[in-house]
Design a protein around this motif. Structure first.
Motif, PDB file in Angstrom:
ATOM      1  N   LYS A 246       0.838  -1.196   0.000  1.00 53.23           N
ATOM      2  CA  LYS A 246       0.000   0.000   0.000  1.00 53.23           C
ATOM      3  C   LYS A 246       0.877   1.252   0.000  1.00 53.23           C
ATOM      4  N   SER A 247       0.249   2.391  -0.246  1.00 58.10           N
ATOM      5  CA  SER A 247       1.021   3.630  -0.370  1.00 58.10           C
ATOM      6  C   SER A 247       0.597   4.699   0.622  1.00 58.10           C
ATOM      7  N   LYS A 248      -0.382   4.383   1.484  1.00 58.48           N
ATOM      8  CA  LYS A 248      -0.899   5.391   2.401  1.00 58.48           C
ATOM      9  C   LYS A 248      -1.040   4.831   3.803  1.00 58.48           C
TER      10      LYS A 248
ATOM     11  N   ALA B 223      -2.660   1.493   5.147  1.00 59.90           N
ATOM     12  CA  ALA B 223      -2.048   0.233   5.592  1.00 59.90           C
ATOM     13  C   ALA B 223      -2.219   0.017   7.091  1.00 59.90           C
TER      14      ALA B 223
ATOM     15  N   CYS C  75       5.970   6.909   2.354  1.00 58.84           N
ATOM     16  CA  CYS C  75       4.601   6.799   1.855  1.00 58.84           C
ATOM     17  C   CYS C  75       3.847   8.104   2.095  1.00 58.84           C
TER      18      CYS C  75
ATOM     19  N   ASP D  18      -8.355   2.673   3.024  1.00 53.14           N
ATOM     20  CA  ASP D  18      -7.335   2.101   2.145  1.00 53.14           C
ATOM     21  C   ASP D  18      -5.928   2.210   2.729  1.00 53.14           C
TER      22      ASP D  18
END
Length: 360
Positions: free
Chosen positions: A91-93, A143, A114, A141
Motif C-alpha cells: 500500500k502507499s498510504k 495500511a 509513503c 485504504d
C-alpha cells in the motif's frame, strides 16, 4: 551520597532493587566467573536470559501466541522508519493521529516512505487534549493507523485503546508500556523504547502480530526487517546484551510487585495526588484537559515565572532532581514512571507546598 528522587523523562530512574542486584552480579554472573556483559550472545547462558525476558514480558502483558516479540536497537526513533518499511505491504498510504512532538516525529519519518493522512490532530489546541474520536477521519485504504499512547513532553495520554476502523493499530508505547494491563489483541504492532519503564536506553521492544510480517519493502535493511529478526531471535547482529539483561531484571521486579494490576493501582495513586496538589494551588498549574492527563509525565508551571530558577535550585537541594520541562515548552515536568516510589511523589508534593508557603 544518598540516592535522589529522579524525575527525569528518560533515561529515567530504575528500581533500586534492580540496580543493587545488577551491582552484585556485575563481576561474576551466577558463578560463571565473568560478567554477563562479557558473554557471547550465542552462548547458552545469555540465550537463557533472553528467553526468560521474553517469557516474563509475555506473562506480564498476556501476549497472545500469534505475536512475535523482538528486542532490537535504534530506539523508538528507528521504529518510526521500520514500521512503514514493514507494514505498508504494497500500500502507499498510512493514517496517523497527531497528539504531540513524538507523533510529529513519527509522521515526519513515515513521510519518507509513503503518503501520510492525518486522521486527527490536537495541534490547534497546543496539544492540550486528544481529538474527539467521532471527528477522526480514517482512510479505509491505509495500511495501518498509528498513534502515540503517551506524549512525554506535553503530558497527554490515551486512557483507553482507540478503535482503528478495521485497520491494523500501531502504537508508540515507549513511555507507558507496562504501566497498566493491556489487551494486546487490539493491536497490530506495539513498539517501545526501554528507557522509561523497562530498563536502560539502548534497546527497544517490538510486539507484532505474525500475519503482518514477512512483506517488508525490498530496500528494507535486514536489521529492520521484522521477519528476519523474528527468525533470528532478535540476533541478526550482536544485540545490546547488558541492556537486555537489565530489562529482564526490571521485568522480574514488576512480577514481584504483583504484576501490572498492582502497578497500575500505584501509578493511579501517584498521579492523582500530584494533580490534586497542582489543581489545589494558586502557584502551580497544569494545562492539560483532565480526562487526557498523563499518569507518567506531569507538566506544570509557576504563576510567578521569576521563581523558576529558585524552584529548581531548592528542589535539587531537597533531593528532587530533573524537574525541568522539555526545552521546547519550558516550565517543569515530573516523570513518575513505575520505578518512582510513592514516597518520591509525596516528598515532591510536600516540597511544592512548602515552596508555595515561602514564595507564593
Amino acid at each position: 551520597m544518598a540516592r535522589v528522587y529522579n524525575f527525569s523523562a528518560g533515561p529515567s530512574m530504575l528500581p533500586e532493587a534492580v540496580l543493587l542486584r545488577a551491582r552484585e552480579e556485575l563481576p561474576d554472573w551466577h558463578a560463571t566467573g565473568m560478567s554477563i556483559m562479557e558473554m557471547s550472545h550465542r552462548g547458552k547462558d545469555f540465550v537463557g536470559v533472553a528467553e526468560k525476558s521474553e517469557a516474563d514480558l509475555r506473562e506480564l502483558l498476556a501476549i497472545p501466541v500469534n505475536y512475535k516479540v523482538l528486542f532490537l536497537q535504534g530506539g523508538a526513533t528507528g521504529q518510526f522508519a521500520a514500521v512503514p518499511m514493514n507494514l505498508l505491504r504494497g500500500k502507499s498510504k498510512v493514517c496517523y493521529v497527531n497528539t504531540g512532538l513524538w507523533s510529529e516525529k513519527a509522521i515526519s519519518e513515515a513521510e519518507r516512505y509513503c503518503s501520510v493522512a492525518i486522521a486527527a490532530s490536537s495541534k490547534e489546541s497546543g496539544f492540550a487534549t486528544i481529538p474527539n474520536r467521532a471527528d477522526w477521519r480514517i482512510d479505509p485504504d491505509a495500511a495501518y493507523l498509528h498513534y502515540t499512547a503517551n506524549e512525554t513532553i506535553g503530558g497527554v495520554e490515551f486512557q483507553d485503546i482507540p478503535d482503528s476502523a478495521g485497520l491494523p493499530l500501531v502504537c508508540d508505547m515507549s513511555s507507558n508500556i507496562l504501566s497498566r494491563p493491556l489487551d494486546i489483541s487490539r493491536f497490530g504492532l506495539i513498539y517501545a523504547g526501554a528507557q522509561k519503564n523497562m530498563g536502560p536506553s539502548g534497546i527497544v521492544v517490538v510486539i507484532v502480530r505474525e500475519d503482518l510480517i514477512g512483506q517488508a519493502r525490498t530496500a528494507t535493511p535486514s536489521i529492520f526487517d521484522y521477519k528476519k529478526q523474528a527468525d533470528g531471535g532478535s540476533m541478526l547482529n550482536t544485540p545490546p546484551t547488558y541492556n537486555w539483561y537489565l530489562l529482564g531484571l526490571v521485568l522480574e521486579w514488576l512480577k514481584e510487585q504483583g504484576g501490572l494490576a498492582a502497578v497500575e493501582a500505584r501509578n493511579v495513586r501517584k498521579a492523582e495526588k500530584l494533580y490534586a496538589a497542582i489543581d489545589g494551588s494558586r502557584l502551580y498549574s497544569n494545562p492539560i484537559e483532565p480526562g487526557c492527563r498523563s499518569r507518567m509525565n506531569v507538566p506544570f508551571r509557576l504563576a510567578k515565572t521569576d521563581l523558576e530558577k529558585t524552584f529548581l535550585a531548592e528542589a535539587k537541594a531537597a533531593g528532587l532532581v530533573n524537574l525541568e520541562g522539555h526545552r521546547s515548552v519550558g516550565g517543569f515536568r515530573a516523570s513518575i514512571y513505575n520505578a518512582m516510589p510513592e514516597e518520591g511523589v509525596d516528598t515532591l508534593i510536600a516540597f511544592m507546598r512548602e515552596f508555595e508557603r515561602k514564595h507564593g
